[in-house]
Design a protein around this motif. Structure first.
Motif, PDB file in Angstrom:
ATOM      1  N   GLU A 282       0.894  -0.974   0.001  1.00  9.85           N
ATOM      2  CA  GLU A 282       0.006  -0.112   0.077  1.00  9.85           C
ATOM      3  C   GLU A 282       0.913   1.220  -0.086  1.00  9.85           C
ATOM      4  N   ALA A 283       1.521   1.492   0.944  1.00 10.49           N
ATOM      5  CA  ALA A 283       2.299   2.534   1.040  1.00 10.49           C
ATOM      6  C   ALA A 283       3.713   2.384   0.155  1.00 10.49           C
ATOM      7  N   TYR A 284       3.827   3.339  -0.740  1.00 14.81           N
ATOM      8  CA  TYR A 284       4.999   3.038  -1.583  1.00 14.81           C
ATOM      9  C   TYR A 284       6.320   3.408  -1.021  1.00 14.81           C
ATOM     10  N   ARG A 285       7.143   2.089  -1.079  1.00 14.48           N
ATOM     11  CA  ARG A 285       8.203   2.019  -0.393  1.00 14.48           C
ATOM     12  C   ARG A 285       9.137   1.040  -1.189  1.00 14.48           C
ATOM     13  N   GLU A 286      10.391   1.335  -1.595  1.00 13.94           N
ATOM     14  CA  GLU A 286      10.988   0.553  -2.670  1.00 13.94           C
ATOM     15  C   GLU A 286      11.777  -0.450  -1.645  1.00 13.94           C
ATOM     16  N   ASN A 287      11.878  -0.376  -0.206  1.00 15.50           N
ATOM     17  CA  ASN A 287      12.488  -1.503   0.488  1.00 15.50           C
ATOM     18  C   ASN A 287      11.282  -2.280   1.277  1.00 15.50           C
ATOM     19  N   THR A 288      10.177  -2.161   0.739  1.00 17.32           N
ATOM     20  CA  THR A 288       9.231  -3.118   1.303  1.00 17.32           C
ATOM     21  C   THR A 288       9.133  -4.530   0.780  1.00 17.32           C
ATOM     22  N   PHE A 289       9.099  -5.478   1.688  1.00 28.25           N
ATOM     23  CA  PHE A 289       8.861  -6.642   1.598  1.00 28.25           C
ATOM     24  C   PHE A 289       8.170  -7.597   2.584  1.00 28.25           C
ATOM     25  N   PHE A 290       7.271  -8.570   2.326  1.00 25.98           N
ATOM     26  CA  PHE A 290       6.638  -9.175   3.245  1.00 25.98           C
ATOM     27  C   PHE A 290       6.744 -10.567   3.538  1.00 25.98           C
ATOM     28  N   SER A 291       7.611 -11.378   2.816  1.00 23.58           N
ATOM     29  CA  SER A 291       8.070 -12.770   2.883  1.00 23.58           C
ATOM     30  C   SER A 291       8.337 -12.972   4.155  1.00 23.58           C
ATOM     31  N   SER A 292       7.898 -14.135   4.770  1.00 21.14           N
ATOM     32  CA  SER A 292       8.591 -14.291   6.125  1.00 21.14           C
ATOM     33  C   SER A 292      10.033 -15.054   6.010  1.00 21.14           C
ATOM     34  N   ILE A 293      10.142 -15.668   4.700  1.00 22.37           N
ATOM     35  CA  ILE A 293      11.500 -16.339   4.661  1.00 22.37           C
ATOM     36  C   ILE A 293      12.521 -15.452   3.853  1.00 22.37           C
ATOM     37  N   ASP A 294      12.236 -14.352   3.396  1.00 23.96           N
ATOM     38  CA  ASP A 294      12.909 -13.324   2.938  1.00 23.96           C
ATOM     39  C   ASP A 294      13.688 -12.135   4.062  1.00 23.96           C
ATOM     40  N   THR A 295      14.414 -13.107   4.579  1.00 27.13           N
ATOM     41  CA  THR A 295      14.935 -12.132   5.842  1.00 27.13           C
ATOM     42  C   THR A 295      15.824 -11.070   5.771  1.00 27.13           C
ATOM     43  N   GLN A 296      16.381 -11.041   4.505  1.00 23.12           N
ATOM     44  CA  GLN A 296      17.389  -9.806   4.211  1.00 23.12           C
ATOM     45  C   GLN A 296      16.845  -8.969   3.195  1.00 23.12           C
ATOM     46  N   GLY A 297      15.489  -9.161   2.801  1.00 24.02           N
ATOM     47  CA  GLY A 297      14.889  -8.168   1.804  1.00 24.02           C
ATOM     48  C   GLY A 297      15.313  -8.550   0.270  1.00 24.02           C
ATOM     49  N   ARG A 298      15.768  -9.576  -0.103  1.00 26.40           N
ATOM     50  CA  ARG A 298      16.369  -9.820  -1.349  1.00 26.40           C
ATOM     51  C   ARG A 298      15.479  -9.711  -2.414  1.00 26.40           C
ATOM     52  N   TYR A 299      14.101 -10.071  -2.027  1.00 25.62           N
ATOM     53  CA  TYR A 299      13.084  -9.958  -2.987  1.00 25.62           C
ATOM     54  C   TYR A 299      12.153  -8.817  -2.667  1.00 25.62           C
ATOM     55  N   SER A 300      12.867  -7.758  -2.210  1.00 28.69           N
ATOM     56  CA  SER A 300      11.835  -6.577  -1.929  1.00 28.69           C
ATOM     57  C   SER A 300      11.502  -5.892  -3.072  1.00 28.69           C
TER      58      SER A 300
END
Length: 482
Positions: A282-300
């Motif tokens: 919803e809020a536009y943020r480049e670093n957003t990620f939600f996946s519980s297994i993507d702990t480093q935000g690789r797929y943000s």
């Protein structure tokens, strides 16, 4: 709608092909769906069934349910689990494969296109790696809803044909109902499929896989397969680059985050697949990620274009001997092709923003300023785009830009066809899934109708357009369901 195992199956009024299983047996292991104690057809996409030439009435019958679970010997020509490798969060795993999935076969739809019919959650296979091969109902319902929403939004995607519950509980965080998803795609050939073929069968098997993919997805190139040259495979890879660039550009415009962009989840068709920990921000943020297994935000959110490029670089590595007469020629071609991806993506993104803002794509500076304002102000992306579409007052921070944009006489009718009113907002999806797991499908079905008619305000209540409460996204996490 239950079925009994005592009934003898009747032949269905259609026939599946086994093209992948026949032409690439090294990448296919025969299998069948596991027995289920009390199967029930929970959801059936009748419009898609008709498009595929499948009779919805037959699919709802006991024999139809058996077919959807992968049990009938007919019309199945050869159900298989597909072999593939993959880089998972950057780490290469040489043997993954369909650990809980089956390709039932291919069917030619009413438009003459070949489509895979594929099960997810149908039980153990040779690739299960100690897992139970089953899927939980919650993630299956999520994939059905989000994949159909993506299709309605115009994003290349796998489709959802049906959801069946099995009558069995499985252990995840708690004991939950198990289910089978029946999904449809133009194929399930992944970057990881080429990694596996290259590793196990070398260039001979990789060439056969490439030829199969060309015939399935790129008919304009297929006419050259009788006298193949390196240029054919250069053009093949370039077409994959184009399709993936356009797909991820649509994700960017819509605020979609895939969540697990491994090479085994990247299709050469350009379609989006595997809606496990996916979400719309919803809020536009480049670093957003939600996946519980993507702990480093690789797929943000902001990393997705570069990750797709990285995945495609892993694909071109498998094709090097096909791209030139010598190794040096192949390497040079590969480098030149990969250098094209950034320009292809930015061109596709420019097209997407031009559509959503109702102007032509010559206003590059206007688009760049708009993206900067998105990053600076972090608005709710969907609400902002629909606000602009309907001529309402823009949010603070966008006033001067809007005045400049309006001078271009934007095409509001065009904007209304690409900027959604409804998306699968995370808080709404979670609430609908929670109630569905308790046996109440009402909210889920209401949300499903809204997001599959995303541009029509009359398709759902105003409540379904509202963003989540402040702070909700900060702690929100999605799960893959395995």
């Amino acid at each position: 709608m239950s079925t009994t195992s005592e009934q003898s199956p009747t032949f269905a009024p259609f026939k599946l092909e086994a093209q992948f299983a026949t032409e690439l047996p090294e990448l296919a292991v025969p299998g069948h769906g596991e027995d289920t104690p009390d199967p029930t057809l929970l959801l059936l996409n009748e419009v898609l069934a008709e498009e595929l030439g499948l009779n919805p009435t037959w699919l709802k019958s006991d024999d139809g349910i058996q077919f959807l679970l992968g049990h009938n010997s007919q019309p199945l020509t050869q159900a298989v689990s597909q072999a593939y490798a993959g880089h998972q969060f950057g780490q290469f795993v040489p043997r993954l494969g369909d650990g809980r999935a089956l390709l039932l076969g291919e069917i030619q739809d009413k438009s003459g296109h070949w489509r895979d019919i594929h099960l997810k959650g149908s039980g153990r296979t040779s690739f299960s790696r100690g897992g139970d091969g089953r899927a939980a109902l919650g993630p299956v319902l999520r994939e059905y809803l989000v994949s159909e929403a993506m299709f309605a939004l115009g994003v290349p995607t796998s489709r959802a044909l049906a959801v069946l519950t099995t009558g069995r509980k499985i252990q995840r965080e708690t004991a939950v109902p198990s289910a089978v998803l029946v999904r449809v795609s133009t194929s399930h050939i992944r970057v990881g499929s080429f990694q596996y073929s290259n590793l196990t069968g070398g260039i001979e098997l990789t060439k056969r896989l490439a030829d199969f993919a060309i015939k399935r997805h790129y008919p304009a190139l297929a006419v050259r397969l009788n006298t193949p040259t390196p240029q054919l495979y250069v053009d093949f890879f370039r077409e994959i680059l184009k399709r993936q660039a356009h797909t991820v550009a649509k994700w960017t415009r819509l605020g979609f985050i895939h969540g697990v962009l491994n090479t085994d989840n990247t299709l050469v068709s350009g379609e989006t697949i595997d809606y496990g920990p996916c979400a719309f921000m919803e809020a536009y943020r480049e670093n957003t990620f939600f996946s519980s297994i993507d702990t480093q935000g690789r797929y943000s959110f902001g990393n997705q274009p570069s990750i797709i490029g990285w995945n495609l670089a892993r694909l071109v590595e498998t094709l090097l001997p096909l791209l030139g007469e010598t190794p040096d020629e192949g390497m040079t071609q590969a480098q030149n092709l990969m250098n094209e991806f950034g320009e292809l993506y930015h061109g596709a993104l420019l097209e997407e923003f031009a559509l959503s803002l109702g102007v032509d794509n010559s206003h590059k500076e206007l688009f760049e300023t708009f993206q900067n304002l998105l990053t600076l102000n972090s608005p709710d992306l969907t609400t902002l785009m629909r606000t602009l579409t309907e001529g309402a007052t823009p949010p603070p921070g966008f006033e001067s830009w809007v005045a400049q944009w309006q001078e271009l006489n934007p095409n509001y009718e065009q904007m209304a066809q690409v900027n959604p009113v409804f998306i699968p907002r995370n808080h709404l999806v979670e609430e609908a899934l929670s109630q569905a797991l308790e046996g109440n499908m009402q909210n889920y079905l209401q949300l499903l109708r809204a997001v599959t008619h995303p541009f029509d305000r009359t398709a759902g209540s105003a409540f379904l357009t509202l963003p989540s409460a402040p702070g909700f996204e900060d702690d929100f996490r999605t799960f893959c369901g395995t």
